[in-house]
Each structure stands twice: as structure tokens, then as C-alpha cells.
Design an enzyme around this catalytic site. Structure first.
Site, PDB file in Angstrom:
ATOM      1  N   LYS A   7      -1.424 -11.240   1.301  1.00  0.00           N
ATOM      2  CA  LYS A   7      -1.368 -11.021  -0.150  1.00  0.00           C
ATOM      3  C   LYS A   7       0.035 -11.339  -0.668  1.00  0.00           C
ATOM      4  O   LYS A   7       0.210 -12.011  -1.686  1.00  0.00           O
ATOM      5  CB  LYS A   7      -1.737  -9.556  -0.447  1.00  0.00           C
ATOM      6  CG  LYS A   7      -1.897  -9.233  -1.897  1.00  0.00           C
ATOM      7  CD  LYS A   7      -2.251  -7.767  -2.119  1.00  0.00           C
ATOM      8  CE  LYS A   7      -3.738  -7.510  -2.043  1.00  0.00           C
ATOM      9  NZ  LYS A   7      -4.131  -6.159  -2.455  1.00  0.00           N
ATOM     10  N   THR A  19      -6.701   5.144  -2.733  1.00  0.00           N
ATOM     11  CA  THR A  19      -7.130   6.501  -2.368  1.00  0.00           C
ATOM     12  C   THR A  19      -8.660   6.525  -2.388  1.00  0.00           C
ATOM     13  O   THR A  19      -9.264   7.169  -3.247  1.00  0.00           O
ATOM     14  CB  THR A  19      -6.564   7.553  -3.346  1.00  0.00           C
ATOM     15  OG1 THR A  19      -6.815   7.128  -4.695  1.00  0.00           O
ATOM     16  CG2 THR A  19      -5.068   7.743  -3.163  1.00  0.00           C
ATOM     17  N   LYS A  53      -5.495  13.235 -14.789  1.00  0.00           N
ATOM     18  CA  LYS A  53      -6.147  11.971 -14.434  1.00  0.00           C
ATOM     19  C   LYS A  53      -7.609  12.193 -14.032  1.00  0.00           C
ATOM     20  O   LYS A  53      -8.517  11.502 -14.505  1.00  0.00           O
ATOM     21  CB  LYS A  53      -5.363  11.312 -13.288  1.00  0.00           C
ATOM     22  CG  LYS A  53      -5.985  10.056 -12.734  1.00  0.00           C
ATOM     23  CD  LYS A  53      -6.034   8.924 -13.739  1.00  0.00           C
ATOM     24  CE  LYS A  53      -6.885   7.790 -13.189  1.00  0.00           C
ATOM     25  NZ  LYS A  53      -7.103   6.728 -14.168  1.00  0.00           N
ATOM     26  N   GLY A  90     -26.644   2.084 -19.774  1.00  0.00           N
ATOM     27  CA  GLY A  90     -26.618   0.952 -18.851  1.00  0.00           C
ATOM     28  C   GLY A  90     -27.083   1.374 -17.476  1.00  0.00           C
ATOM     29  O   GLY A  90     -27.727   2.428 -17.314  1.00  0.00           O
ATOM     30  N   CYS A 116     -12.839   3.455  -9.705  1.00  0.00           N
ATOM     31  CA  CYS A 116     -12.298   4.772 -10.068  1.00  0.00           C
ATOM     32  C   CYS A 116     -13.350   5.855 -10.284  1.00  0.00           C
ATOM     33  O   CYS A 116     -13.351   6.859  -9.569  1.00  0.00           O
ATOM     34  CB  CYS A 116     -11.418   4.636 -11.312  1.00  0.00           C
ATOM     35  SG  CYS A 116      -9.922   3.699 -10.984  1.00  0.00           S
ATOM     36  N   LYS A 170     -15.403   7.370  -7.157  1.00  0.00           N
ATOM     37  CA  LYS A 170     -14.621   8.122  -6.163  1.00  0.00           C
ATOM     38  C   LYS A 170     -13.900   9.315  -6.806  1.00  0.00           C
ATOM     39  O   LYS A 170     -13.757  10.361  -6.175  1.00  0.00           O
ATOM     40  CB  LYS A 170     -13.644   7.202  -5.422  1.00  0.00           C
ATOM     41  CG  LYS A 170     -12.378   6.875  -6.170  1.00  0.00           C
ATOM     42  CD  LYS A 170     -11.430   6.064  -5.311  1.00  0.00           C
ATOM     43  CE  LYS A 170     -10.210   5.620  -6.090  1.00  0.00           C
ATOM     44  NZ  LYS A 170      -9.394   6.676  -6.675  1.00  0.00           N
ATOM     45  N   LYS A 190     -17.961  -4.443 -14.289  1.00  0.00           N
ATOM     46  CA  LYS A 190     -17.828  -4.677 -15.729  1.00  0.00           C
ATOM     47  C   LYS A 190     -17.258  -6.071 -15.931  1.00  0.00           C
ATOM     48  O   LYS A 190     -16.801  -6.700 -14.963  1.00  0.00           O
ATOM     49  CB  LYS A 190     -16.958  -3.609 -16.375  1.00  0.00           C
ATOM     50  CG  LYS A 190     -15.498  -3.636 -15.984  1.00  0.00           C
ATOM     51  CD  LYS A 190     -14.781  -2.670 -16.899  1.00  0.00           C
ATOM     52  CE  LYS A 190     -13.332  -2.537 -16.588  1.00  0.00           C
ATOM     53  NZ  LYS A 190     -12.647  -1.665 -17.518  1.00  0.00           N
TER      54      LYS A 190
HETATM   55  N1  LIG Z   1      -7.970  -0.129 -10.148  1.00  0.00           N
HETATM   56  C1  LIG Z   1      -7.856   0.591 -11.246  1.00  0.00           C
HETATM   57  O1  LIG Z   1      -8.355   0.249 -12.321  1.00  0.00           O
HETATM   58  C2  LIG Z   1      -7.082   1.880 -11.225  1.00  0.00           C
HETATM   59  C3  LIG Z   1      -6.747   2.480 -12.451  1.00  0.00           C
HETATM   60  C4  LIG Z   1      -6.023   3.661 -12.428  1.00  0.00           C
HETATM   61  C5  LIG Z   1      -5.672   4.229 -11.213  1.00  0.00           C
HETATM   62  N2  LIG Z   1      -6.037   3.639 -10.040  1.00  0.00           N
HETATM   63  C6  LIG Z   1      -5.619   4.268  -8.797  1.00  0.00           C
HETATM   64  O2  LIG Z   1      -4.501   3.560  -8.276  1.00  0.00           O
HETATM   65  C7  LIG Z   1      -4.532   3.565  -6.832  1.00  0.00           C
HETATM   66  C8  LIG Z   1      -4.509   2.138  -6.315  1.00  0.00           C
HETATM   67  O3  LIG Z   1      -5.691   1.510  -6.740  1.00  0.00           O
HETATM   68  P1  LIG Z   1      -5.849  -0.076  -6.707  1.00  0.00           P
HETATM   69  O4  LIG Z   1      -7.123  -0.385  -7.417  1.00  0.00           O
HETATM   70  O5  LIG Z   1      -4.593  -0.714  -7.145  1.00  0.00           O
HETATM   71  O6  LIG Z   1      -6.022  -0.290  -5.118  1.00  0.00           O
HETATM   72  P2  LIG Z   1      -5.950  -1.666  -4.301  1.00  0.00           P
HETATM   73  O7  LIG Z   1      -6.814  -1.467  -3.129  1.00  0.00           O
HETATM   74  O8  LIG Z   1      -6.211  -2.809  -5.236  1.00  0.00           O
HETATM   75  O9  LIG Z   1      -4.418  -1.772  -3.838  1.00  0.00           O
HETATM   76  C9  LIG Z   1      -3.812  -0.945  -2.904  1.00  0.00           C
HETATM   77  C10 LIG Z   1      -2.781  -1.770  -2.162  1.00  0.00           C
HETATM   78  O10 LIG Z   1      -1.962  -0.912  -1.376  1.00  0.00           O
HETATM   79  C11 LIG Z   1      -1.622  -1.583  -0.167  1.00  0.00           C
HETATM   80  N3  LIG Z   1      -1.132  -0.604   0.820  1.00  0.00           N
HETATM   81  C12 LIG Z   1      -1.820   0.333   1.489  1.00  0.00           C
HETATM   82  N4  LIG Z   1      -0.996   1.063   2.261  1.00  0.00           N
HETATM   83  C13 LIG Z   1       0.270   0.594   2.066  1.00  0.00           C
HETATM   84  C14 LIG Z   1       1.560   0.932   2.543  1.00  0.00           C
HETATM   85  N5  LIG Z   1       1.735   1.945   3.399  1.00  0.00           N
HETATM   86  N6  LIG Z   1       2.619   0.214   2.130  1.00  0.00           N
HETATM   87  C15 LIG Z   1       2.462  -0.798   1.264  1.00  0.00           C
HETATM   88  N7  LIG Z   1       1.254  -1.169   0.752  1.00  0.00           N
HETATM   89  C16 LIG Z   1       0.176  -0.483   1.139  1.00  0.00           C
HETATM   90  C17 LIG Z   1      -2.897  -2.303   0.185  1.00  0.00           C
HETATM   91  O11 LIG Z   1      -2.682  -3.356   1.091  1.00  0.00           O
HETATM   92  C18 LIG Z   1      -3.373  -2.787  -1.194  1.00  0.00           C
HETATM   93  O12 LIG Z   1      -2.866  -4.075  -1.498  1.00  0.00           O
HETATM   94  C19 LIG Z   1      -5.787   4.347  -6.460  1.00  0.00           C
HETATM   95  O13 LIG Z   1      -5.447   5.681  -6.239  1.00  0.00           O
HETATM   96  C20 LIG Z   1      -6.648   4.231  -7.695  1.00  0.00           C
HETATM   97  O14 LIG Z   1      -7.551   5.307  -7.815  1.00  0.00           O
HETATM   98  C21 LIG Z   1      -6.712   2.472 -10.020  1.00  0.00           C
END
Ligand SMILES: NC(=O)c1ccc[n+]([C@@H]2O[C@H](COP(=O)([O-])OP(=O)(O)OC[C@H]3O[C@@H](n4cnc5c(N)ncnc54)[C@H](O)[C@@H]3O)[C@@H](O)[C@H]2O)c1
Length: 434
Positions: free
Chosen positions: A35, A86, A207, A256, A263, A266, A324
Site C-alpha cells: 500500500k 477495529t 462515536k 432499503g 462502520c 461492527k 453505498k
Molecule cells: N471507514 C470509515 O468510513 C470510517 C469512518 C469513521 C471511523 N472509522 C474507524 O476508523 C478506523 C480505521 O478504519 P478504516 O476504514 O480506515 O480501516 P482500513 O482497514 O481501511 O485501514 C486500516 C489500516 O491500518 C493499517 N494497520 C494495521 N495495523 C497497523 C500498525 N500496527 N501500524 C501501521 N498500520 C497498521 C492497515 O494495514 C490498514 O491499511 C476503524 O476503527 C473504523 O471504525 C472508519
């Protein structure tokens, strides 16, 4: 200000690029070396409108960097954000915090000078204190505070949401940490975005409570939609009549196939689990989760009944696979529950999605046929199933579709089209709650 984002996923990459746009010097670190290599070649790991331009501009101006090594980077940081995944822990629905805790341990060894370690990942109440304990145990000499700064961006509108948020929530233990976070978000003062400062626990819970409330609105209107079908009411009229009441609001009252994505599924499960552990069950959210699963099953029944009760040999043209529009994210998309059930009952599925097909191929049964061209999906189809309301499906050439299909059934699970117009066009049109 030096900012490090741990995790260059959806949240880490968007937040990192936006903080760079605010003027901070940002390093996004990720354990996924592929990545990072792709990002360093200017290739985006996700589809998000506007992201590529934002990233390339900030990289070119020297404020945004990508790497894998913490050494020499975390040491210089004023703020280190943990933005790793998470996901739901298998079996019990609790948030899997192993990535957060691993990141906290990795960060700890590199801290030099006062640093704020910020949880941006969505984490159950109490996690920030655990992160504090882990960092302090791993590096007893570290001079640091832990803060919670949950992220509310929506996929598909992530940059606009980050740059013009409804609010920024900051959970802190010290004025020093608060001052650093306020300084980072200072560019938002111009547009008067409210900054809400709370303790760690309240920030963490805001949150989950927000996501659970939005999921509740969706499950609520989906149940009302089922009732509308039974009593000859129109859910659009009902939702509008409700939503015009300022106390209720119009958003998130669209029926829908049930909520999905990275999100809501989980986070509702994790909130239920946290509440049970504290002996204060959240019964409403428990029901929301059940209603959402039932809604997916109801959609499968609706499709089967519309096709006469037997799907064997029926050909379905499925439009939209992502949870979506405007994202390629397939995490917990309704398609992942609905399509396998249809295929198991004998349906043949040809599918189109503007961005999600590569990801879908990894997750859906191999029987699904993917079409790069929308109109190829309709060849010899008995029914169209509109599953995700991408703009590309809002103005379909209905004459062309009719000519391609074997039968003229249009099952619109997002209520994109007007029932009377579709029936005038000669379709047997079925939607949700009207
Ligand atoms: N996706 C959303 O719309 C959204 C919105 C608000 C909050 N969140 C929250 O944000 C958090 C991240 O979600 P996301 O969708 O970005 O996840 P994601 O899976 O897209 O990204 C997580 C990234 O973290 C990396 N990673 C894991 N362990 C690591 C480490 N020790 N060091 C460095 N990198 C590491 C992974 O390789 C991955 O690229 C979650 O808790 C999620 O609930 C997500």
C-alpha cells in the site's frame, strides 16, 4: 506541527491528507508495504472522490509523506494518531483491539519529547486508558498524553466531511493535549465548526452512540416500510411527513436493503457488547441489529416472491454491489448477504458496479458474472435488482433495457424510480415500502 498517522487506510489516509492541507507536516505509516509503495507512486488504495488530487498536491508541496518505519518519524511527532482497523472480533461482536494495542506498543518505543497519542480509530469506551497503560508500561520514560478524537467522515464524501465537519470531538486528560489538538484543528475556526472537548470516555462513547442512533433511524424506517406495504401506505410520504418535524429530521429515513459498510454493522455490535459487559444492556440497539439482519432476509424473500416463488434458472441483473455509492468499499455490503442467498436458491446473477467489482470478486460466490458495461448486465435477464443507488443507475435507458431483457421485472431496493412511471413504461415494478 509534526503529525503521524498510524494506518493509511480510509480514515488514516483521508485524515492525513486533510491535516496536510491544513498545513501540518504529515507522515502516514502503514504495515502494508505494498500500500505504501503504491501511495509513493501516486496510486490510491481506495476510491474516494477528490482524494487523488488532494494527496498528490500535498505530496508535491512536501507536507505529506508515506512510509513503513516508525524510527526517525514518530520520534519527531507532536501528535501520533492511531487510525488502524477495529473490526468485529469473531464470535462475540466485541471490537478487535489487537491492531490498536500493537500500534500503541510500537509507538511507545519511539516517543521522544512531549507527544500526544490520539485514538482516531473507533474504539470502545475505556480503550484510551488501556492505550495509556500500554505506552507507559512499554516506555516508562515517555512524556505523553493520550487523547480520543473519533472520526465522523462518511465514505464517498470523506474529504468534504473532514474539511467541513458538523463537529470535532476531542477527549482529553490534560490542557496541554487539548491545546495541541485545538492548534491542529485551528483552520476550522474560520468556518466555525464546533469543537467539543470532553473526557476520554465521553468522546469514545459519542462515536458509538452517534452511529447506533443513525443505524436506529435506518432500521426504524425499514420496519415502517414493511408496515407500509401491508397497509397500502407510501413510506416516502410517511418519511417526509415525519422528517419535516424538526425534532426528527429528514436524513436517514430512506428505506432499503439494510445498513452495511465498514462502520454501522461492527459499531452497533460493539456497543451492544460493551453495554452487556457493564450490565446496562442497550435493548434498542440489540433490536436494531436484529431488524437489519431481518431486512436483508426480507429483501431475498421479496425478490423470490416477485419472481413467482422459485428462483431456479432465473437470471437477475444486479446493479450496484458496494454498500453505498461513491466508494469501492464492500465491507458488510448488503450484496454480500443477499446475492449468495439468491444464488443458493438457483438464481443466475450478472452484476455491475462502477467501482466495487474488483473487491466484490474476492468476496462473492464465483458464479456471479461481472459486466464492465451496465447494459450488458440486462441480456436475457428476468429481473433487474437495483441494490446500490449509484448516479449511473438513476437515468437508465428503459427502452434499451426492455429490449434486452427476457421478462420486465424491475426490483428497486433503493426506491430510485417512481412506481407509476415504471408501470407506464411496461415494467412490473417492485420497491420498498410503497
Ligand atoms: N471507514 C470509515 O468510513 C470510517 C469512518 C469513521 C471511523 N472509522 C474507524 O476508523 C478506523 C480505521 O478504519 P478504516 O476504514 O480506515 O480501516 P482500513 O482497514 O481501511 O485501514 C486500516 C489500516 O491500518 C493499517 N494497520 C494495521 N495495523 C497497523 C500498525 N500496527 N501500524 C501501521 N498500520 C497498521 C492497515 O494495514 C490498514 O491499511 C476503524 O476503527 C473504523 O471504525 C472508519
Amino acid at each position: 506541527m509534526n503529525v503521524v498517522m498510524i494506518g493509511a487506510g480510509y480514515v488514516g489516509l483521508v485524515s492525513g491528507a486533510c491535516f496536510a492541507e491544513f498545513g501540518a507536516n504529515v507522515h502516514c505509516l502503514d504495515v502494508d508495504a505494498d500500500k505504501i509503495a503504491r501511495l509513493n507512486e501516486g496510486k490510491m488504495p481506495i476510491y474516494e472522490p477528490g482524494l487523488e488530487d488532494l494527496v498528490s498536491r500535498n505530496v508535491a508541496e512536501g507536507r505529506l509523506h508515506f512510509g513503513c518505519d516508525y524510527a526517525g518519524i514518530v520520534d519527531l511527532a507532536d501528535l501520533v494518531f492511531i487510525a488502524v482497523g477495529t473490526p468485529s472480533r469473531r464470535g462475540d461482536g466485541h471490537a478487535d483491539l489487537s491492531y490498536v494495542y500493537a500500534a500503541a506498543r510500537d509507538i511507545a518505543g519511539h516517543l521522544r519529547g512531549y507527544t500526544v497519542v490520539v485514538d482516531k480509530s473507533t474504539v470502545p469506551v475505556g480503550t484510551a486508558r488501556q492505550v495509556h497503560r500500554i505506552v507507559a508500561e512499554t516506555n516508562p520514560d515517555a512524556d505523553f498524553d493520550v487523547a480520543s478524537n473519533p472520526e465522523f467522515l462518511r465514505e464517498g464524501a470523506a474529504i468534504a466531511d473532514f474539511m467541513r465537519p458538523d463537529r470535532v470531538v476531542i477527549g482529553v486528560q490534560s490542557e496541554r493535549a487539548e491545546a495541541l489538538l485545538r492548534a491542529l484543528y485551528r483552520p476550522l475556526n474560520l468556518i466555525e465548526s464546533p469543537i467539543l472537548v470532553t473526557n476520554l470516555e465521553s468522546a469514545e462513547l459519542i462515536k458509538y452512540a452517534s452511529n447506533a442512533f443513525l443505524a436506529t433511524k435506518i432500521s426504524f424506517i425499514n420496519e415502517i416500510a414493511g408496515l407500509c406495504e401491508a397497509v397500502n401506505a407510501d413510506v416516502h410520504a410517511v418519511a417526509r411527513g415525519m422528517g419535516l418535524d424538526g425534532r426528527i429530521g429528514r436524513k436517514f429515513l430512506h428505506p432499503g436493503p439494510g445498513y452495511g459498510g465498514s462502520c454501522f454493522p461492527k459499531d452497533t455490535l460493539a456497543l451492544v457488547r460493551t453495554a452487556q459487559e457493564h450490565d446496562t444492556p442497550c435493548r434498542i440497539v440489540e433490536s436494531v441489529v436484529e431488524v437489519n439482519a431481518a431486512q436483508r432476509a426480507r429483501m431475498v424473500r421479496k425478490i423470490r416472491e416477485t419472481l413467482g416463488g422459485n428462483l431456479a434458472g432465473k437470471r437477475l441483473a444486479v446493479l450496484g454491489l458496494t454498500f453505498k455509492p461513491e466508494t469501492d468499499d464492500m465491507r458488510d455490503a448488503p450484496a454480500l448477504a443477499i446475492l449468495p442467498a439468491l444464488i443458493e436458491k438457483g438464481a443466475e446473477v450478472s452484476a455491475h458496479d462502477p467501482q466495487g467489482m474488483e473487491e466484490a470478486k474476492q468476496l462473492l460466490p464465483e458464479e456471479v458474472q461481472y459486466c464492465d458495461e451496465i447494459y450488458d448486465t440486462f441480456h436475457d435477464a428476468d429481473a433487474v435488482v437495483l441494490l446500490t443507488e449509484w448516479n449511473a443507475y438513476r437515468g437508465l435507458d428503459l427502452d434499451r433495457i426492455r429490449a434486452l431483457m427476457r421478462d420486465r421485472i424491475f426490483i428497486d431496493l433503493r426506491n430510485v424510480y417512481e412506481p407509476s412511471e415504471m408501470r407506464e413504461q411496461g415494467f412490473q415494478y417492485v420497491c420498498v415500502g410503497r
